[in-house]
Write an enzyme that holds these catalytic residues in place. Structure first.
Site, PDB file in Angstrom:
ATOM      1  N   GLU A  17       1.931  -0.433  -4.981  1.00 23.82           N
ATOM      2  CA  GLU A  17       0.996   0.622  -5.356  1.00 23.82           C
ATOM      3  C   GLU A  17       1.876   1.862  -5.497  1.00 23.82           C
ATOM      4  O   GLU A  17       2.283   2.452  -4.486  1.00 23.82           O
ATOM      5  CB  GLU A  17      -0.074   0.828  -4.279  1.00 23.82           C
ATOM      6  N   ASP A  45       0.832  -1.188   0.000  1.00 21.41           N
ATOM      7  CA  ASP A  45       0.000   0.000   0.000  1.00 21.41           C
ATOM      8  C   ASP A  45       0.877   1.253   0.000  1.00 21.41           C
ATOM      9  O   ASP A  45       1.861   1.332   0.749  1.00 21.41           O
ATOM     10  CB  ASP A  45      -0.897  -0.020   1.243  1.00 21.41           C
TER      11      ASP A  45
END
Length: 726
Positions: A382, A346
């Site tokens: 990401e 993330d």
């Protein structure tokens, strides 16, 4: 204090480690003056000072401390927020290396290091937080993994990722026993594994399962942090997903073993960029009270305040060697002890951010890229955050894959009539303009059209606007830029024409996702049209808004059947999953062009076609003879033709000629709700392509004596422009 025996112990490994006779405790803190380990027997707390301090690690060994013992830390040192120090021994702290947790956080003013009621974080709070804090648990790491004999490492070029939530997937599953729905045990059951295998995906990517905290402002609204992007422990599976909470660690391992036995990989979505402690006004739960100045990035001239490149209040300091060690140790633990097959990071740009900005040679990336264990698993970034220079799609080093949001955005825009062919073509061919460097492979582009954050596929085709009223923020939360189209009516409708268009649009998106070069990632539930009723930010919805509804209607079953067949076609036709980037350049030695872009007249695309924004229908011809590996020879794969019509009306498309064939066999037409009947069309046939639809055809091979002359595939000068476009 206590008279209980304590020995010197060792400064490694960090955390609490039982050796069969006792437990060694080791905690890093560069700025603390004293550390006490707190052992709990019910509500009775015993504090024992760790006697040794070696290389900035406090440590001690306590005999007779066995698995199942609850513990935490109290850390002494200066409370000087203006200098970045927030030590407060009145606060029970979680071990950053704890392998298991028990209990939940109770939001109370005592869990804050300052007098929370005053709003002044420079004050010092003397209330004991222990009654309101969860506990760490000493564990026995032994586990019998012999049951995962079916485990297999799926090559990147065969990988199809399925993103889902461990609770939401099974919470309403009729074939999972009600007492284990929404748990690790439930996700590891045969009905779940059979479904995933029947769908055809290879790798399950689970939303965060690291121990996380429910935000107090959500709890006040009777909501919860459903997605879990609020970590407080990087080594422990969250006990809220355990059917047998005291044995949550074992239950998680059993789930992984069963998924592996079913031939499925397990990838974890991990959040190492921030923690649940927030900014200077947040609680003191772990890192903030252990060594705030080491674990977090602070404002250089105002160390009372936190750098907030994550948008969540704080940013983990991946420039500090011990913090890099903690994250790397966590990753290795999940691979070696928990048998995890990969990670999706993330806000991955944070992990590569030094004090001066993003660096593909950052300390963390160097540590991972040279690690002999971590380089054997899938690493997916990401590649963005909200900090300066935070958007880094294509900027990660070799060995990494990355979420490709440009694939999502351009694909959405094309099918709603907002993106030209020239924008979509590079995305269909693995976005070589962004990823084809340093020897990276086409699988580095992780393609997706939907993810947990945003509309589901069904809602993308059903809503123009977000409908987040249930989140309690008056619709202010969630993105307003969804690149969606409701096809004529907002939300549910009985209009048959609109429903038919929506169903076709969903098939178009799935076909584009699955048949493009690169690694496809499917959002769980999109395969049968799961809806969140227009909520595009369901992070706080532990409810039927997020849970999968397994009562499929006829449209849902048709879409599921379509998805299964499309995935099978991907697996059966390896030209759709080449690891080499397709460039469209003519290979004179092999007399083949790997990729030819085709116009609606059946010929190669010309320069003026690419610049014509009114042209909405085109083809992508993948020649199965093109060089497949570094060995210079022709391959023997099937030749495939993809036709995409983003125009609202029918387009007459002339079937192109291709070397070695006699015509085309129709495999997919998204205008048809059922499988095509295997219709064959000769070269030159004019096929009426329905408005907003997708075709896939396979070339029928011809005998050598009947091979026709070739125009499209063997043209040596045209049809390759998109591979060179930025």
């Amino acid at each position: 204090m206590t008279n209980r025996t304590v020995e010197e112990g060792l400064p490694y490994p960090l955390g609490a480690h039982w050796d069969g006779k006792g437990t060694n405790f080791a905690l890093f803190s560069a700025n603390a003056t004293k550390v006490e380990v707190c052992l709990f027997d019910g509500d009775v707390e015993t504090r024992i000072e760790l006697p040794e301090y070696t290389d900035e690690v406090f440590h001690g060994y306590i005999p007779d401390v066995a698995p199942g013992t609850y513990y935490g830390y109290r850390v002494h040192g200066p409370y000087e927020p203006e200098n970045g120090h927030r030590f407060n021994p009145n606060k029970l702290l979680l071990d950053p290396y704890a392998r298991a947790h028990a209990g939940t956080l109770e939001w109370n003013p005592a869990v804050f290091g300052y007098k929370m009621e005053t709003g002044d974080d420079t004050t010092f709070d003397e209330r004991d937080s222990a009654p309101f804090m969860p506990r760490c648990v000493v564990i026995d790491k032994d586990f019998d993994w012999t049951g995962e004999a079916g485990r297999q490492n799926v090559p990147w070029d065969q990988t199809i990722i399925y993103e889902t939530h461990v609770k939401g997937f099974t919470k309403q599953h009729p074939d999972v026993s009600e007492d284990i729905r929404g748990t690790y045990a439930g996700f590891g059951t045969k009905p779940v594994i059979d479904y995933l295998n029947g769908l055809g995906v290879t790798s399950v990517e689970l939303l965060p399962i690291h121990t996380f905290i429910n935000d107090d402002y959500l709890m006040e609204k009777n909501l919860t942090n459903y997605w879990g992007y609020n970590s407080i422990g990087f080594f422990a599976p969250d006990p809220r997903y355990a059917a047998d909470v005291p044995n949550s660690l074992r239950e998680f391992k059993e789930m992984v073993a069963r998924l592996h036995a079913g031939g499925l990989e397990v990838i974890l979505d991990v959040v190492y960029n921030h923690t649940a402690e927030g900014n200077e006004c947040g609680p003191t739960l772990s890192f903030k009270g252990i060594d705030n100045a080491s674990y977090y990035r602070l404002m250089p001239e105002k160390k009372r305040y936190y750098i907030n490149d994550t948008g969540t209040g704080n940013t983990v300091n991946l420039s500090h060697a011990r913090v890099i060690q903690m994250v790397a140790d966590s990753l290795r633990y999940w691979v070696s002890e928990m048998h995890i097959d990969g990670f999706r990071f993330d806000l991955g740009t944070i992990l590569a951010r030094e004090v001066y900005g993003f660096d593909e040679q950052s300390g963390f990336l160097k540590a991972v890229d040279q690690d002999p264990l971590l380089t054997t698993v899938k690493l997916i970034a990401e590649p963005w955050d909200i900090g300066p220079g935070g958007y880094q799609v294509g900027g990660f080093p070799p060995g990494w894959a990355e979420w490709n949001d440009k694939f999502r955005d351009v694909t959405r825009d094309f099918w709603r009539g907002e993106a030209p062919v020239a924008a979509l073509a590079p995305r269909l061919s693995a976005s070589g303009d962004m990823f084809n460097h340093h020897g990276r492979r086409s699988w580095a582009s992780v393609n997706f059209v939907t993810a947990h954050d945003g509309f589901t596929l069904n809602d993308w085709a059903s809503y123009n606007e977000k409908h987040n009223e249930a989140n309690g923020e008056d619709g202010r939360d969630g993105s307003s830029n969804n690149a969606s189209w409701n096809c004529g009516v907002e939300g549910p409708t009985d209009d048959k024409e609109i429903l038919a268009l929506r169903n076709r649009q969903k098939r178009n998106m799935l076909a584009t996702l699955l048949f493009s070069q690169g690694t496809p990632m499917l959002l769980g539930g999109d395969e049968f049209g799961r809806t969140q009723h227009g909520n595009n930010n369901a992070y706080c919805q532990d409810s039927e808004i997020s849970w999968f509804n397994w009562e499929l209607d006829a449209d849902g079953q048709d879409l599921l059947d379509f998805t299964k067949r499309a995935i099978k076609l991907v697996k059966d036709n390896s030209v759709l999953r080449r690891t080499r980037f397709l460039t469209g350049e003519y290979d004179e030695a092999l007399d083949v062009r790997d990729l030819t872009w085709i116009n609606a007249n059946g010929g190669p695309m010309e320069d003026d076609h690419w610049s014509d924004n009114n042209m909405k229908c085109f083809g992508m011809l993948l020649d199965g003879r093109a060089q497949k590996t570094g060995i210079r020879k022709q391959a023997v794969d099937e030749t495939i033709l993809l036709v995409l019509n983003g125009f609202e009306g029918v387009v007459d498309f002339t079937m192109p000629e291709a070397t070695g064939g006699s015509g085309w066999n129709l495999l997919v037409d998204t205008n048809l709700t059922k499988t095509p009947d295997g219709s064959d069309f000769p070269f030159g046939h004019v096929y009426q392509v329905t408005g907003r639809s997708f075709l896939m055809l396979k070339m029928n091979r011809a005998d050598a004596a009947t091979i026709p002359p070739v125009k499209a595939a063997a043209d040596k000068k045209r049809g390759d422009r998109p591979s060179k476009k930025a």
